[in-house]
Design an enzyme around this catalytic site. Structure first.
Site, short mmCIF file in Angstrom:
data_model
loop_
_atom_site.label_atom_id
_atom_site.label_comp_id
_atom_site.label_asym_id
_atom_site.label_seq_id
_atom_site.Cartn_x
_atom_site.Cartn_y
_atom_site.Cartn_z
N SER A 1 -2.00 -14.13 13.46
CA SER A 1 -2.10 -14.83 12.17
C SER A 1 -1.10 -15.97 12.09
O SER A 1 -1.32 -16.93 11.37
CB SER A 1 -1.77 -13.90 11.02
OG SER A 1 -2.46 -12.72 11.09
N HIS B 1 -8.81 -17.19 16.10
CA HIS B 1 -8.35 -16.54 14.87
C HIS B 1 -9.54 -16.25 13.96
O HIS B 1 -10.20 -17.17 13.49
CB HIS B 1 -7.31 -17.43 14.16
CG HIS B 1 -6.69 -16.77 12.98
ND1 HIS B 1 -6.38 -17.43 11.82
CD2 HIS B 1 -6.32 -15.48 12.77
CE1 HIS B 1 -5.86 -16.57 10.96
NE2 HIS B 1 -5.81 -15.38 11.51
N GLU C 1 -11.07 -19.97 13.85
CA GLU C 1 -10.16 -21.06 14.22
C GLU C 1 -9.93 -20.97 15.72
O GLU C 1 -9.51 -19.92 16.22
CB GLU C 1 -8.84 -20.93 13.45
CG GLU C 1 -8.99 -21.21 11.97
CD GLU C 1 -7.70 -21.07 11.18
OE1 GLU C 1 -7.49 -21.84 10.23
OE2 GLU C 1 -6.87 -20.18 11.51
N ASN D 1 -4.42 -20.01 7.10
CA ASN D 1 -3.25 -19.29 6.60
C ASN D 1 -2.16 -20.23 6.10
O ASN D 1 -1.39 -19.88 5.20
CB ASN D 1 -2.68 -18.35 7.67
CG ASN D 1 -3.48 -17.06 7.75
OD1 ASN D 1 -4.28 -16.76 6.86
ND2 ASN D 1 -3.27 -16.29 8.81
#
Ligand code: 3HC
Length: 309
Positions: free
Chosen positions: A144, A165, A177, A215
């Site tokens: 993350s 991701h 991602e 994120n």
């Protein structure tokens, strides 16, 4: 300038692109993310092996995949229970489990790591796998917030190392991602883009920067919601309702924090705060720290900002 030229050449090279055809995928980690990634890969015809440290975790992962598939088929095969059952069985046939990662990667085209967010543990795993896997195998992390290049540094395949991701719940969230470091080759990057599309997802290209895209925006937003509540400017419930009905988000920030896991949220925030303590977006929250210290991690522990049955 040298960095720019290198980067430009890597991304936009017009030389023939050789994509590695990804048939077998090793997923390291049978937690919620690992199981979700395995499910999506198996559902799209890939052969997948989920690896974890013990059989109990692996059995739970397979049960989780089965449970999630039952939700998927409800709509996909409404009123066709036999077709639904056949689909579930065909997906499960593509999934195997193992506690021996080094053996599994010997016949794997892609490794996706989804284990605990601890750099040393990830480096140790990849260092071992690097010796066992064939040269063509691409390594990726689903981290993350840790830099992909730091994780990759434990291996001798920097050109065949990137980030993939995924988002929770993996079967429902359409985005992946794809992260390239300055050493990731164009071939590897293209293979990861194509693999993401083969999963039925939409990939976006990301640089190896903290939090990538989602994120980096989502975590400061959730943290600011917590701080807003701490300042007494709104109840959790009202903030959640406000963001759902006023901004069209499927979950409010407190519901989403509980869904993602408050331990994960705190881990990301603490890491970024250590990296740049002057940045007001990265200021820790006392309330979040207290909940995590009490073992209230959100949905997975039965309580976070809210209580769950
Ligand atoms: N597997 C399969 N299907 C699932 C599922 C799962 N794990 N979870 C939900 N679904 C399905 C349900 O079965 C339901 O299907 P239906 O429409 O055919 O009935 C559909 O999704 C909707 O589910 P619900 O009715 O239970 O609830 P919602 O409408 O609220 O949708 C949600 C659930 C998809 C989770 C939605 O609330 C949502 O999109 N929330 C935001 C999630 C999000 O932002 N995730 C990203 C977090 S950040 C992250 O993961 C990055 C990490 O690094 C921190």
């Amino acid at each position: 300038m040298a960095f720019f030229v290198h980067h430009f050449c890597r991304r936009f090279s017009t030389s023939a692109v050789r994509n590695v055809a990804i048939k077998h995928v090793t997923v390291i980690g049978g937690g919620q993310m690992g199981a979700g990634i395995a499910q999506v890969a198996a559902s799209t015809g890939h052969s997948v092996t989920v690896v974890d440290t013990n059989d109990d975790i692996l059995q739970k992962a397979v049960k989780g995949i089965e449970g999630s598939l039952k939700r998927v088929v409800k709509k996909k095969f409404a009123d066709k229970p036999e077709a639904a059952d056949a689909f579930i069985q065909s997906v499960l046939q593509n999934v195997s489990t193992s506690t021996d990662a080094e053996s599994v990667v010997q016949h794997s085209d892609l490794v996706v790591e989804a284990i605990v967010e601890n750099l040393k543990i990830k480096q140790d795993v990849f260092g071992r796998l690097d010796k066992a896997a064939p040269a063509h195998t691409i390594f990726t992390s689903n981290t993350s917030s840790l830099p992909i290049s730091d994780i990759a540094s434990a291996t001798n395949r920097l050109d065949r190392f990137g980030g993939l991701h995924f988002f929770n719940p993996v079967p429902m969230m359409k985005l992946v991602e794809v992260i390239g470091t300055s050493a990731t080759s164009q071939e590897t990057f293209d293979s990861l883009l194509n693999f993401s599309k083969a999963l039925g997802k939409t990939p976006v290209s990301c640089k190896d920067t903290p939090g990538f895209i989602v994120n980096r925006l989502l975590v400061p937003y959730m943290m600011e919601a917590i701080r807003l509540h701490e300042r007494g400017h709104g109840s959790k419930e009202d903030i959640d309702i406000a963001m759902k009905l006023g901004a069209g988000y499927p979950m409010g920030p407190f519901e989403l924090g509980d869904y993602v896991g408050l331990d994960t949220l705190k881990f990301i925030m603490d890491g970024w705060n250590a990296m740049d303590s002057e940045n007001q977006l990265f200021v820790p929250s006392e309330l979040l720290n207290k909940l995590v210290a009490e073992g209230k991690f959100g949905r997975k522990s039965g309580e976070g900002f809210y209580k769950y049955k």
